[in-house]
Enzyme design. Structure first.
Site, PDB file in Angstrom:
ATOM      1  N   CYS A  71       0.858  -1.184   0.000  1.00 17.88           N
ATOM      2  CA  CYS A  71       0.000   0.000   0.000  1.00 17.88           C
ATOM      3  C   CYS A  71       0.899   1.241   0.000  1.00 17.88           C
ATOM      4  O   CYS A  71       1.776   1.372   0.860  1.00 17.88           O
ATOM      5  CB  CYS A  71      -0.901  -0.022   1.229  1.00 17.88           C
ATOM      6  SG  CYS A  71      -1.965   1.429   1.376  1.00 17.88           S
ATOM      7  N   CYS A  74       0.111   3.128   3.620  1.00 20.75           N
ATOM      8  CA  CYS A  74       0.527   2.609   4.937  1.00 20.75           C
ATOM      9  C   CYS A  74       1.632   1.576   4.855  1.00 20.75           C
ATOM     10  O   CYS A  74       2.186   1.199   5.884  1.00 20.75           O
ATOM     11  CB  CYS A  74      -0.675   2.032   5.678  1.00 20.75           C
ATOM     12  SG  CYS A  74      -1.268   0.477   4.993  1.00 20.75           S
ATOM     13  N   CYS A 119      -7.753  -0.918   1.403  1.00 19.56           N
ATOM     14  CA  CYS A 119      -6.736  -1.469   2.299  1.00 19.56           C
ATOM     15  C   CYS A 119      -7.343  -1.765   3.668  1.00 19.56           C
ATOM     16  O   CYS A 119      -7.974  -0.898   4.268  1.00 19.56           O
ATOM     17  CB  CYS A 119      -5.592  -0.465   2.415  1.00 19.56           C
ATOM     18  SG  CYS A 119      -4.296  -0.976   3.549  1.00 19.56           S
ATOM     19  N   CYS A 140      -8.553  -5.148 -10.176  1.00 11.37           N
ATOM     20  CA  CYS A 140      -8.151  -4.076 -11.077  1.00 11.37           C
ATOM     21  C   CYS A 140      -7.653  -2.933 -10.197  1.00 11.37           C
ATOM     22  O   CYS A 140      -8.430  -2.272  -9.524  1.00 11.37           O
ATOM     23  CB  CYS A 140      -9.364  -3.675 -11.894  1.00 11.37           C
ATOM     24  SG  CYS A 140      -8.972  -2.579 -13.232  1.00 11.37           S
TER      25      CYS A 140
HETATM   26 ZN   LIG Z   1      -2.969   0.916   3.449  1.00 10.36          ZN
END
Ligand SMILES: [Zn+2]
Length: 152
Positions: A71, A74, A119, A140
């Site tokens: 991510c 984060c 996330c 996607c």
């Molecule tokens: Zn994240």
């Protein structure tokens, strides 16, 4: 009088909708946290407002090395390179995410039912997941939401 009544029902309709949708919207946006202070406006627009990057704009489309996709906000580990495939859609695509990496919600924007995923750690939007073609699933992904780290 008739006109008044119509307005009254219109008003009731609007407040009925917002009573149910507003807390959900607020709850969902409250769960999104910007952690990385270096995110660009474009990244924030995708992550917070569920915008979509232009197809074929991500350099990650051509990323073929072994490694993991994290991510960009984060740093959580989200996808393995083993799940990446060329979907021909112009967005980095994966058949599967790492266990527990994402949470999903149903998205009715654009007039169709899609499954949005975000996330599980920081809550920001990443893309939509489809069940189509020969692949069981197609995550996607917006490349701008991902950081690739080569390695095993
Ligand atoms: Zn994240």
């Amino acid at each position: 009088m008739k006109h008044l009544r119509r307005n009254f029902f219109k008003l009731i309709g609007v407040s009925f909708l917002s009573t149910f949708l507003l807390p959900y919207k607020l709850l969902y946006s409250a769960t999104k946290k910007i952690i990385n202070p270096d995110l660009t406006e474009e990244q924030k627009n995708i992550m917070l407002n569920e915008a979509t990057e232009r197809p074929y704009s991500s350099p990650l489309n051509n990323e073929k090395r072994k490694g993991f996709f994290h991510c960009a906000n984060c740093g959580a580990k989200l996808f393995s390179s083993d799940a990446k495939f060329d979907s021909g859609t112009g967005w980095p695509s994966f058949t599967e995410s790492l266990p527990g990496a994402f949470k999903t919600k149903i998205d009715y924007s654009l007039g169709m039912k899609r499954i949005e995923y975000h996330c599980a750690t920081c809550g920001v939007h990443h893309g939509h997941v489809f069940a189509d073609g020969l692949q069981k699933k197609r995550f996607c992904s917006n490349g701008l939401c991902l950081i690739f780290k080569p390695g095993i």
